[in-house]
Design an enzyme around this catalytic site. Structure first.
Site, short mmCIF file in Angstrom:
data_model
loop_
_atom_site.label_atom_id
_atom_site.label_comp_id
_atom_site.label_asym_id
_atom_site.label_seq_id
_atom_site.Cartn_x
_atom_site.Cartn_y
_atom_site.Cartn_z
N ARG A 365 -20.83 -6.97 8.29
CA ARG A 365 -21.51 -6.52 7.08
C ARG A 365 -22.94 -6.07 7.36
O ARG A 365 -23.89 -6.56 6.78
CB ARG A 365 -21.50 -7.64 6.05
CG ARG A 365 -20.19 -7.69 5.31
CD ARG A 365 -20.13 -8.83 4.37
NE ARG A 365 -19.66 -8.41 3.07
CZ ARG A 365 -19.32 -9.26 2.10
NH1 ARG A 365 -19.42 -10.54 2.30
NH2 ARG A 365 -18.91 -8.83 0.95
N CYS A 366 -23.03 -5.12 8.27
CA CYS A 366 -24.35 -4.78 8.78
C CYS A 366 -24.75 -3.35 8.52
O CYS A 366 -25.93 -3.05 8.50
CB CYS A 366 -24.35 -4.97 10.28
SG CYS A 366 -23.03 -4.01 11.03
N1 MCN Z 1 -17.93 -1.89 -6.41
C1 MCN Z 1 -18.11 -1.80 -7.77
N2 MCN Z 1 -19.27 -1.22 -8.26
C2 MCN Z 1 -20.24 -0.76 -7.42
C3 MCN Z 1 -20.06 -0.87 -6.03
C4 MCN Z 1 -18.87 -1.43 -5.55
O1 MCN Z 1 -17.26 -2.26 -8.54
N3 MCN Z 1 -21.34 -0.19 -7.90
C5 MCN Z 1 -16.68 -2.44 -5.85
C6 MCN Z 1 -15.92 -1.36 -5.07
O2 MCN Z 1 -15.23 -0.46 -5.81
C7 MCN Z 1 -15.09 -2.19 -4.11
C8 MCN Z 1 -16.08 -3.33 -3.77
O3 MCN Z 1 -16.98 -3.42 -4.89
O4 MCN Z 1 -13.95 -2.68 -4.74
C9 MCN Z 1 -16.89 -3.02 -2.49
O5 MCN Z 1 -17.28 -1.70 -2.54
P1 MCN Z 1 -18.26 -0.92 -1.55
O6 MCN Z 1 -19.62 -1.42 -1.69
O7 MCN Z 1 -18.00 0.52 -1.73
O8 MCN Z 1 -17.79 -1.36 -0.08
P2 MCN Z 1 -16.46 -0.96 0.69
O9 MCN Z 1 -15.32 -0.99 -0.23
O10 MCN Z 1 -16.69 0.25 1.50
O11 MCN Z 1 -16.29 -2.22 1.62
C10 MCN Z 1 -17.01 -2.35 2.83
C11 MCN Z 1 -17.91 -3.55 2.82
C12 MCN Z 1 -18.26 -3.89 4.21
S1 MCN Z 1 -18.98 -2.70 5.17
C13 MCN Z 1 -17.96 -5.11 4.74
S2 MCN Z 1 -18.44 -5.40 6.34
C14 MCN Z 1 -17.25 -6.08 3.97
C15 MCN Z 1 -17.42 -5.90 2.51
O12 MCN Z 1 -17.26 -4.63 2.15
N4 MCN Z 1 -16.07 -6.58 4.40
C16 MCN Z 1 -15.31 -7.30 3.52
N5 MCN Z 1 -16.83 -6.82 1.72
C17 MCN Z 1 -15.71 -7.45 2.14
N6 MCN Z 1 -14.95 -8.18 1.29
C18 MCN Z 1 -13.79 -8.72 1.71
N7 MCN Z 1 -13.06 -9.45 0.84
N8 MCN Z 1 -13.34 -8.56 2.98
C19 MCN Z 1 -14.06 -7.87 3.89
O13 MCN Z 1 -13.61 -7.69 5.11
CU1 CUM Z 2 -21.22 -3.31 9.87
S1 CUM Z 2 -19.67 -4.41 9.04
MO1 CUM Z 2 -18.96 -3.31 7.56
O1 CUM Z 2 -19.89 -1.95 7.90
O2 CUM Z 2 -17.45 -2.95 8.01
#
Ligand code: MCN
Ligand code: CUM
Length: 781
Positions: A365-366
């Protein structure tokens, strides 16, 4: 907010995927059994650094049930002993010349069952000639250090890179003119994302058709398909990557690991499916580590304002440089190293060194090393507050970028899209009862109790592209959504990203609901199968919502425009006479005369106006104009036990701003997960090494992850500052709390001891470190 009937944005719709997950009915790759499937186990190096003089596989190969033993030599015959990393370095798939970290892959056994494969590993005889191990970047760069990458042409030392950003001259000038210079040396230790499910795959190369179907724990299936095609020379249409349900990724499942490559090669050679399931130790010692950054920061202050920032980082990259960094911005920390502050000048340098440790650097998560940057600036500002004698919250407020300064270009050249840092901070302090707590802290001190209040205000950068400036291994970063609504008004949304637990099946359906008025339960979200979803760069760096979320919104709007044309046809009026209130078009001034979106969809298949194409589907590739910059303020209250050095969080208050929230419950879940990880990193998680390079932290007895028992409870708050360039105003949130919170925890512990002169404690802040500090300042009891 859409109506409660439609449940678009802003509704805490229950997670659709949980219907199967909480019943144990998910399908992870390990649940998949294919006819004739074989099992593969990897032999790993016991040494951190050693020359391989011979590998004898004859006894292993002779064990009944063993089908094949794969060595580096065999891989080399197929030109696959080495593979490229995400940063353009090379990494050994199976070692041929040397092993360069403990746990490195040396050979593989493919057998009828996993137990036979494991037994056979013990029959492989490898002769090693041990070499001195390099276990830190300072040692790596010192005169006379053993050369780790001796196979690399032109590589004469262990230096990997030097990158810099900002304006050196302007920064020097500001430092020369400063009233005060505050500095901090600190180390962000190596830790590991350790998802519940380790990595693994089933490679199934069909000898008749040549089609390679690879079920794999991949956060980026499309990108992996392309890289497989390039690296292995397989035709891309003959590769199908399927990421089924994934039990957590946290960045651990972004890279391509040797196990994937060897099992695919084995399946190709043998003509049967080959499954590789990584065990926990394999996961902890050989895959995607996080952090391992040595940091030096200096802040120039004049008249209470920060006037310049100077930073020097030294990164321990392990034996192969494998950070996932865009070609143009090789050091992600540059993006937000100045934090939430209006700092006119900055100069940042970072160097990397090879050591005898596992490669990684992308995970946990970086989003490209911003976690380290955020930690440094927030610890540095805290230090400055003590040196200047200003309240740490006030010092932050005095130096925040103000709302009217957005879009704001930072001293390292990045444009923050939007923010209101004071609002988030004020809400956090109010929820905490900051003033009263400070009084309570003073009173506690008189009574001999040690209370600490830590504040951290982070700015994050998430959502790569834009494609003009962001790529991974040369693949430009954008994302996609394909939406198809069937005649009965229910449909399928296919995405290029891939959930690992984030709840995409729910939130992306909610975006469709918002735009089209079709309720989320009527939209099935599909991800992860490259034959069946549009191209995308995958899920990491909290990019799914900023990119695929935007694509979903745009494609749904295109279809709504088509629906409007159909509605005008059905209602026999002009399109301009229609107004839209999800889920209906109605005639302006005559709200009773209308048709629902479902009526329009049905007509798209049964009663189309002349000249319009049948069907109700579309695809959008979305290239974001900028990253999104979520932010927030976290506050932690701790009490330190003067008799033991134990510290305990009493309160954790977190205010996050990720723009418009699609699903508040899911967002809060993301934040709580991140706050837990931040606590874990601050308190206990550590991958350490002894002087021979033996990994300490190779199992869950040594690598401590918190349980519900230790984990504090969280009080959450929100502010909403929409992203100006995102169609629904959303910013990513998936990483924020892991990025922002470690500094809050450590700031709190240091704050409890600051009056006695303590300025820093290194993560993980274990009781023995606190105990040593208590003794040093005479506060131990
Ligand atoms: N969301 C939302 N409203 C927003 C932003 C996001 O409702 N304004 C919701 C999204 O639609 C999504 C969730 O929150 O369902 C996360 O969205 P987002 O921030 O777009 O991130 P990603 O879906 O791209 O997920 C990646 C991020 C990363 S990089 C890591 S590392 C991580 C994380 O998510 N790994 C996870 N959260 C995690 N959560 C779980 N359960 N497992 C992982 O491996
Ligand atoms: Cu750098 S951890 Mo997340 O970006 O999958």
């Amino acid at each position: 907010m859409a109506s409660t009937e439609v449940r678009g944005l802003g509704h805490s719709v229950e997670r659709k995927e949980d219907v199967r997950f909480i019943r144990g009915k998910g399908t992870y790759f390990d649940d998949i059994v294919l006819p004739g499937m074989l099992h593969m186990e990897l032999l790993r190096s016991p040494y951190a650094h050693a020359r391989i003089t011979s590998v004898d596989t004859s006894a292993a190969a002779a064990l009944p049930g063993v089908v094949a033993v794969v060595t580096g030599e065999l891989m080399a015959q197929h030109n696959l002993a080495w593979m490229p990393t995400l940063s353009g370095d090379t990494q050994a798939v199976l070692a041929t010349d040397k092993v360069r970290f403990q746990g490195q892959e040396v050979a593989a056994v493919v057998a009828e069952d996993p137990y036979i494969a494991k037994d056979a590993l013990e029959l492989i005889e490898v002769d090693y000639e041990p070499l001195d191990a390099v276990t830190g970047p300072q040692q790596a760069l010192a005169e006379g250090a053993p050369l780790i990458r001796d196979e690399k042409e032109g590589q004469t030392d262990n230096h990997v890179y030097h990158w810099e950003a900002g304006d050196r001259e302007a920064t020097e000038k500001a430092f020369a003119e400063a009233d005060q210079v505050v500095s901090l040396d600190t180390f962000y230790p190596r830790c590991h994302p350790s998802p519940l499910e380790c990595c693994g795959c089933i490679a199934d190369v069909n000898p008749a058709t040549g089609k390679a179907t690879i079920y794999m724990t991949s956060q980026a299936p499309h990108a992996h398909r392309t890289l497989f095609a390039i690296v292995a020379g397989l035709p891309e249409e003959k590769i199908r990557i399927i990421s089924p349900d994934i039990g957590g990724g946290f960045g651990n499942k972004v890279p391509i690991y040797p196990g994937y490559v060897v099992s695919t090669a084995a399946s190709l050679l043998i003509g049967r499916p080959v499954k590789w399931v990584e065990d926990r130790t394999g996961n902890l010692i050989s895959t995607g580590f996080a952090r391992d950054y040595h940091m030096h920061g200096e802040l120039a202050v004049k008249g209470g304002k920060f006037t310049a920032l100077r930073v020097k980082m030294l990164s321990d990259q392990g034996a192969f440089y494998a950070d996932a960094q865009p070609t143009k911005f090789r050091a992600g920390l540059f993006h937000i190293v100045t934090g939430s502050y209006d700092i006119p000048a900055a100069f940042v340098e970072t160097d990397g060194a090879y050591t005898n440790k596992a490669p990684g650097g992308v995970a946990y998560r970086c989003s490209f090393r911003v976690t380290e940057a955020s930690y440094l600036i927030e610890r540095l500002v805290q230090t400055a507050a003590y040196e200047l004698g200003v309240d740490p919250a006030q010092l932050r407020k005095d130096n925040f970028i103000k709302p009217e300064q957005f879009p704001y270009t930072s001293a390292t050249g990045f444009e923050y899209d939007s923010g209101d840092y004071d609002a988030a901070m004020d809400l956090c302090l109010e929820k905490l009862g900051y003033e009263e707590l400070r009084a309570e802290q003073a009173k506690a001190r008189e009574e001999g109790r040690l209370l600490g209040i830590g504040v951290a205000s982070f700015t994050e950068v998430v959502g790569a592209g834009p494609s003009k400036t962001y790529d991974i291994a040369g693949l430009k970063m954008f994302d996609s959504a394909e939406l198809r609504i069937h005649p009965t008004g229910k449909g399928v949304l296919k995405l290029g990203v891939k959930s690992q637990g984030q709840g995409h099946e729910t939130t992306f359906a909610q975006i469709v609901a918002e735009e089209l008025g079709i309720p989320p339960e009527d939209i099935e979200v599909q991800e992860g199968d490259t034959d069946n979803t549009p191209y995308g760069l995958g899920t990491y760096a909290s990019r799914s919502t900023p990119t695929a979320g935007a694509a979903t919104s745009v494609v749904a709007r295109k279809l709504r425009a088509k629906a409007q044309t159909i509605a005008a046809h059905l209602l026999e009026c002009s399109e301009d006479d229609l107004e839209w209130t999800a889920p209906r078009f109605s005639v302006k001034g005559a709200p009773d005369r209308g048709v629902s979106i479902q009526d329009c969809v049905f007509a798209a298949y049964t009663n189309m106006p002349e000249g319009l194409e049948h069907g109700f589907e579309g695809v959008t590739y979305y290239d974001p104009p900028n990253m999104t910059f979520p932010f927030g303020t976290y506050a932690v209250v701790v009490e330190i036990d003067r008799g033991t050095g134990q510290w305990k969080p009493l309160r954790v208050v977190a205010v996050d701003d990720c723009g418009v929230r699609i699903n508040p419950m899911i967002v809060e879940g993301q934040i709580m997960g991140g706050l837990t990880e931040g606590y874990a990193i601050a308190a206990m998680e550590l991958i350490d090494f002894d002087e021979d390079g033996n990994c300490i932290g190779s199992n869950f007895m040594d690598y401590l992850v918190p349980t519900a028992w230790e984990t504090p409870s969280f009080e959450l708050g929100e502010t909403v500052t929409p992203s100006p360039h995102h169609p629904i105003g959303a910013k990513g949130v998936g990483e924020s709390a892991t990025v922002g919170s470690p500094a809050a925890y450590v700031n709190a512990i240091v704050d409890a001891l600051a009056h006695a002169g303590v300025r820093n404690l290194e993560m993980p802040v274990t009781p023995d470190k606190v105990w040593a500090a208590l003794n040093e300042v005479g506060l131990a009891e």
